[in-house]
Design a protein around this motif. Structure first.
Motif, PDB file in Angstrom:
ATOM      1  N   HIS A 615       3.057  -4.208  14.219  1.00  0.00           N
ATOM      2  CA  HIS A 615       3.044  -4.747  12.860  1.00  0.00           C
ATOM      3  C   HIS A 615       3.001  -3.680  11.778  1.00  0.00           C
ATOM      4  CE1 HIS A 615       1.580  -8.242  15.259  1.00  0.00           C
ATOM      5  NE2 HIS A 615       2.380  -8.890  14.437  1.00  0.00           N
ATOM      6  N   TYR A 616       2.710  -2.436  12.160  1.00  0.00           N
ATOM      7  CA  TYR A 616       2.651  -1.405  11.119  1.00  0.00           C
ATOM      8  C   TYR A 616       4.045  -1.059  10.625  1.00  0.00           C
ATOM      9  CZ  TYR A 616       2.469   3.100   8.835  1.00  0.00           C
ATOM     10  OH  TYR A 616       2.642   4.118   7.933  1.00  0.00           O
ATOM     11  N   ARG A 617       4.206  -1.071   9.351  1.00  0.00           N
ATOM     12  CA  ARG A 617       5.414  -0.578   8.709  1.00  0.00           C
ATOM     13  C   ARG A 617       4.990   0.193   7.461  1.00  0.00           C
ATOM     14  NH1 ARG A 617       6.807  -1.872  12.825  1.00  0.00           N
ATOM     15  NH2 ARG A 617       8.481  -3.237  13.535  1.00  0.00           N
ATOM     16  N   THR A 661      11.840   1.230  12.643  1.00  0.00           N
ATOM     17  CA  THR A 661      10.748   2.214  12.620  1.00  0.00           C
ATOM     18  C   THR A 661      11.190   3.618  12.251  1.00  0.00           C
ATOM     19  OG1 THR A 661      10.962   2.858  14.953  1.00  0.00           O
ATOM     20  CG2 THR A 661       9.598   0.921  14.454  1.00  0.00           C
ATOM     21  N   GLY A 662      12.476   3.940  12.406  1.00  0.00           N
ATOM     22  CA  GLY A 662      12.932   5.307  12.189  1.00  0.00           C
ATOM     23  C   GLY A 662      12.647   6.225  13.355  1.00  0.00           C
ATOM     24  N   LYS A 663      12.105   5.680  14.461  1.00  0.00           N
ATOM     25  CA  LYS A 663      11.757   6.511  15.616  1.00  0.00           C
ATOM     26  C   LYS A 663      13.001   6.839  16.420  1.00  0.00           C
ATOM     27  CE  LYS A 663       8.950   6.578  19.820  1.00  0.00           C
ATOM     28  NZ  LYS A 663       8.025   5.808  20.694  1.00  0.00           N
ATOM     29  N   GLU A 778       2.046   9.813   6.262  1.00  0.00           N
ATOM     30  CA  GLU A 778       1.790  10.647   7.438  1.00  0.00           C
ATOM     31  C   GLU A 778       0.375  10.447   7.965  1.00  0.00           C
ATOM     32  OE1 GLU A 778       2.821  14.499   6.025  1.00  0.00           O
ATOM     33  OE2 GLU A 778       4.963  14.276   6.506  1.00  0.00           O
ATOM     34  N   VAL A 779      -0.590  10.239   7.063  1.00  0.00           N
ATOM     35  CA  VAL A 779      -1.966   9.940   7.497  1.00  0.00           C
ATOM     36  C   VAL A 779      -1.983   8.608   8.254  1.00  0.00           C
ATOM     37  CG1 VAL A 779      -4.279   9.346   6.706  1.00  0.00           C
ATOM     38  CG2 VAL A 779      -3.067  11.270   5.657  1.00  0.00           C
ATOM     39  N   GLU A 780      -1.296   7.613   7.712  1.00  0.00           N
ATOM     40  CA  GLU A 780      -1.232   6.312   8.384  1.00  0.00           C
ATOM     41  C   GLU A 780      -0.587   6.445   9.761  1.00  0.00           C
ATOM     42  OE1 GLU A 780      -0.605   3.767   4.225  1.00  0.00           O
ATOM     43  OE2 GLU A 780       0.999   3.907   5.705  1.00  0.00           O
ATOM     44  N   GLN A 781       0.484   7.236   9.822  1.00  0.00           N
ATOM     45  CA  GLN A 781       1.185   7.377  11.099  1.00  0.00           C
ATOM     46  C   GLN A 781       0.341   8.129  12.123  1.00  0.00           C
ATOM     47  OE1 GLN A 781       4.852   9.085   9.654  1.00  0.00           O
ATOM     48  NE2 GLN A 781       5.852   7.083   9.548  1.00  0.00           N
ATOM     49  N   ALA A 785      -0.504   6.770  15.729  1.00  0.00           N
ATOM     50  CA  ALA A 785      -0.378   7.585  16.943  1.00  0.00           C
ATOM     51  C   ALA A 785      -1.657   7.527  17.769  1.00  0.00           C
ATOM     52  CB  ALA A 785      -0.044   9.035  16.576  1.00  0.00           C
ATOM     53  N   ALA A 786      -2.812   7.446  17.085  1.00  0.00           N
ATOM     54  CA  ALA A 786      -4.084   7.331  17.801  1.00  0.00           C
ATOM     55  C   ALA A 786      -4.124   6.040  18.608  1.00  0.00           C
ATOM     56  CB  ALA A 786      -5.244   7.383  16.813  1.00  0.00           C
ATOM     57  N   ASN A 787      -3.497   4.982  18.090  1.00  0.00           N
ATOM     58  CA  ASN A 787      -3.426   3.735  18.852  1.00  0.00           C
ATOM     59  C   ASN A 787      -2.551   3.892  20.088  1.00  0.00           C
ATOM     60  OD1 ASN A 787      -4.682   1.071  17.549  1.00  0.00           O
ATOM     61  ND2 ASN A 787      -4.145   2.484  15.896  1.00  0.00           N
ATOM     62  N   ARG A 788      -1.501   4.692  19.982  1.00  0.00           N
ATOM     63  CA  ARG A 788      -0.685   4.963  21.166  1.00  0.00           C
ATOM     64  C   ARG A 788      -1.524   5.669  22.224  1.00  0.00           C
ATOM     65  NH1 ARG A 788       3.413   6.313  17.239  1.00  0.00           N
ATOM     66  NH2 ARG A 788       5.058   4.738  17.248  1.00  0.00           N
ATOM     67  N   GLU A 789      -2.340   6.638  21.797  1.00  0.00           N
ATOM     68  CA  GLU A 789      -3.212   7.344  22.734  1.00  0.00           C
ATOM     69  C   GLU A 789      -4.224   6.377  23.343  1.00  0.00           C
ATOM     70  OE1 GLU A 789      -5.206  10.325  24.894  1.00  0.00           O
ATOM     71  OE2 GLU A 789      -3.185  10.202  24.037  1.00  0.00           O
TER      72      GLU A 789
END
Length: 813
Positions: A615-617, A661-663, A778-781, A785-789
């Motif tokens: 849900h993050y955008r 997402t731009g990923k 970038e702080v939000e991302q 990324a911490a959620n991915r970990e």
């Protein structure tokens, strides 16, 4: 041993590049090119000091010399031009050998920031060239940052596993040593070090023997980037003419008649959609890369040759014809031992379960047994961090393997020699080894290489009995009106098909429903997907298997096992026969329920973290005072359509980019994707934007020399007006896509043309504001990324829970 100063310099060089060159492989390439550039100048200087002449930076190339780059008076933009031109034109330098031309092939400077380049070259200037082991170790450390190359199924082999495999085979001087999927040449370097180390003082390698050794180490790789890195790695270990070739072992035939005495490999095992299309000289007819690679290596051993090969678990037990035929060939001709590695050796890149096959064509003719070994601990925790621990089975397994091989594959216990000290017997008593007659392996015709299934009384790991899944389930055929009154008799009911991730549809016809007595496990016969269902549903049109468990098996336990340890889908074919043959431990029901509760707790954390990712955008709050400009005022198409494609360069299509997402999902060469053109060619930082109607939400930022589909625009931005991350974020927003949608809703044309795109208006705050917005994003991302970990850690906790049931080593959670 890598010294701290050299490690610091490498880390500093990477830190300098990371802002401009985020891809680790590109960082390694830039450092590699700069080091070789510097070392050529060092060698020229050394030659002059000894009364000789410069040979690298002479004639027209003298102006690119290192001293010119380091001159205090050189300006930033002049430095960019001089160094960029120097590395790009170096392949035309008549004074450099073919090896160096290969290293500089397609080299370019991917950024235009003078301060970054100055800082980077200043660090490179601290390195000096010599032939010491220290420099080779430094380069191996640099290569370690590459990590996973997941798109091709490649994972960097841990150094201690490489060294273990080399010690098993103990290569000798005079033997031809091959790695047919060599990556960065780690196995070849380890084999070389082993030969040097085992040369005794009374019998050291002569200069001629060292020279021959350089010609007897050979490597192939399909990737030109890996070939280049291998060449540098071997060069820095003293090989002036390394024999590494860009070659596809599975589809090319030019080197088919070349054989080796020793083969060491961890080849990539990911097959493209539709499978591999090999040439016709393989003895096993297959399309899966893991089957073909093992077949290739077995067939390319000399009559006395031997091999150590890392393989995925599918090779060990899958029952399809090609897998069974391969195992039969190996057992009959070359296999002498199998070493099971823990599921975690390749962390943090993958939790894939692997084994090592040991082949010895000469010994296999004499041996009547095959040995099976199990490594529970390899000296490192099996979690994502892979921290060193004090438990390590590798030394004992190495001793036992050598003992078994020394005895020509005969069981010590068979020879009534149990009184003599034997590491093999010690491991057998600990449950870490098993010696099985070949006749027993061949008895049922599938040549299964899972050692546990040959234990007396069946596979017993840990304290729970094992059963084949077919013994614990029965299939349910709809319609099935079991306890219908327990549910409502009206309303819409879901249709479940192969995809299982989403409801395929809804149905009101109650006569077609399945009414579960207890939860049912749904298995996708083609996709291997699993789902747990405890409410009425209808079966979709395509084949799914509806599994009802016996009373001794909690369906939730079976579901968690099948989800956490899934079968690998091998394309659109049926897998239910494989599932039935899978064996699982069966704890008491109360224990099963405890395990399910523990796993479901972990899964809730995973689901919550996934919800954040889903849900993050990034959002840009638009201020009404910001100026409005058109895209055409701040960017242009930064590329030209061409059909002249350099197959070694990167290529990007819509499938390279994740929606919304731009990923960037993958970065593959044009050759690997069989690109013929027409395509856009570009060089430098670009925002790639898909102009095709279904993929208007696909865009990404790259910074390199390469190509993109002609159905994309490689946008070149005016960086004095717009920050690229700001623009990319805004172009993914609903506000921007609503404007784009207006164009194609008024026409049947499936593409957004250049005029339409460049006339689209966007809000453009001052650069400082854009940079502040990007910093916040970038702080939000970073939090995302911490959620991915978090997901990775809790998925590992699930594996740890099941490992306890399986009686396996418990990975660090």
């Amino acid at each position: 041993m890598l010294d701290t100063d050299t490690k610091r310099r490498i880390d500093t060089a990477r830190d300098i590049l990371v802002g401009k060159v985020p891809d680790p492989k590109s960082q390694v390439e830039q450092i590699t090119i700069a080091l070789i550039y510097k070392f050529m100048d060092d060698m020229d200087a050394e030659a002059q000091e000894l009364g000789g002449k410069r040979k690298f930076f002479t004639g027209d190339f003298a102006r690119y010399g290192w001293a010119k780059l380091m001159s205090p008076g050189i300006g930033g933009h002049e430095l960019i031009g001089l160094y960029g031109e120097g590395i790009a034109t170096m392949p035309q330098n008549p004074g450099i050998p073919p090896l160096f031309r290969d290293i500089f092939k397609n080299a370019y400077l991917p950024y235009r920031d003078p301060e970054t380049l100055k800082s980077f070259l200043k660090i490179i200037d601290e390195f000096s060239y010599d032939h010491s082991e220290r420099l080779g170790d430094a380069f191996e450390y640099l290569l370690s940052v590459l990590g996973a190359q997941g798109d091709a199924g490649q994972f960097r082999t841990p150094r201690h596993i490489i060294d273990f495999m080399v010690e098993v085979l103990a290569p000798k001087k005079g033997e031809v040593i091959l790695d047919p999927a060599c990556g960065t040449a780690g196995f070849l370097i380890s084999a070389y070090k082993h030969i040097l180390r085992t040369a005794t003082e009374s019998s050291p390698l002569t200069p001629d023997e060292k020279g021959r050794l350089a010609t007897q180490l050979k490597g192939y790789d399909i990737s030109p980037d890996m070939v280049r890195l291998s060449l540098v790695n071997l060069y820095l270990h003293g090989f002036t003419d390394p024999h590494i070739y860009e070659y596809d072992s599975l589809t090319q035939e030019e080197r088919w008649n070349e054989f080796a005495d020793v083969i060491l490999a961890n080849p990539p095992f990911m097959s493209p959609k539709g499978g591999i299309k090999p040439h016709k000289r393989f003895s096993i007819q297959a399309k899966r890369s893991e089957v073909l690679f093992v077949d290739y290596m077995a067939e390319h051993l000399t009559p006395t040759g031997r091999a150590c090969i890392i393989v995925p678990e599918g090779i060990i037990f899958q029952s399809q014809t090609a897998y069974s035929a391969l195992r039969k060939m190996l057992v009959n001709n070359s296999l002498v031992a199998v070493i099971s590695l823990p599921a975690g050796v390749f962390q943090p890149y993958s939790g894939v379960k692997t084994s090592i096959l040991i082949l010895d064509k000469s010994l296999a003719k004499r041996a009547r047994n095959i040995a099976f070994f199990k490594v529970e601990n390899d000296g490192y925790g099996l979690g994502a961090q892979r921290r060193a621990i004090d438990k390590n089975d590798l030394p004992d397994v190495l001793t036992a393997v050598k003992e078994f091989l020394h005895r020509d594959g005969q069981d010590i216990q068979d020879e009534n020699q149990t009184s003599c000290p034997s590491m093999l017997n010690a491991l057998i008593e600990r449950g870490l080894a098993l010696v099985v007659p070949k006749e027993k392996i061949a008895a049922n015709g599938d040549y299964n290489l899972s050692g546990e299934r040959y234990r007396v009384g069946g596979p017993q790991t840990g304290s729970y009995p094992w059963h084949k899944i077919q013994e614990l389930i029965e299939t349910v055929t709809p319609p099935c009106k079991i306890q219908k009154t327990a549910f409502g008799t009206s309303g819409r009911f879901p249709i479940i098909d192969q995809s299982q991730d989403e409801i395929a549809g809804w149905i009101n016809d109650e006569s077609a429903l399945v009414y579960p007595v207890k939860p049912l496990v749904i298995f996708g016969d083609h996709t291997c997907a699993v789902k747990l269902v405890d409410a009425p549903f209808a079966q979709g049109a395509d084949g799914i298997k509806i599994l009802q468990t016996v009373d001794a098996l909690d369906p939730r336990f079976l579901f968690q096992v099948m989800r956490a340890r899934p079968l690998e889908s091998a394309g659109y074919q049926r897998h239910y026969s494989l599932l039935k043959e899978m064996e699982i431990p069966l704890p008491p029901l109360e224990v099963q329920k405890e395990i399910v509760a523990e796993i479901e707790g972990y899964q809730k954390v995973i689901n919550g973290a996934r919800a954040v990712l889903d849900h993050y955008r990034p959002h840009i709050p638009i201020h009404p005072d910001w100026p409005i400009v058109t895209l055409g005022q701040i960017c242009s198409v930064g590329g030209a359509i061409t059909t002249d494609v350099n197959l070694t360069l990167s290529y990007f299509g819509a499938d390279s980019i994740e929606s919304s997402t731009g990923k960037l999902l993958k970065n593959q060469s044009a050759g690997s994707q069989r690109v013929n053109g027409p395509v856009y060619a570009f060089n430098g930082e670009r925002l790639l934007y898909s102009k095709i109607r279904p993929y208007l939400n696909k865009l990404t930022v790259v910074n390199l020399c390469g190509y993109c589909s002609s159905d994309m625009y490689p946008l070149l931005l005016d960086n004095t007006k717009v920050q690229i991350t700001y623009l990319a974020t805004y172009m993914l927003s609903d506000a921007f896509n609503d404007r784009i949608r207006c164009y194609y809703e008024r026409t049947s044309i499936p593409k957004v043309n250049r005029t339409q795109l460049f006339s689209t208006e966007i809000p453009l705050p001052p650069l400082a504001t854009q940079q502040a917005i990007v910093a916040e994003i970038e702080v939000e991302q970073a939090l995302v990324a911490a959620n991915r970990e978090l997901i990775s850690r809790f998925e590992q906790k699930i594996q740890t829970t099941l490992a306890r049931v399986w009686g396996e080593a418990t990975p660090d959670a």
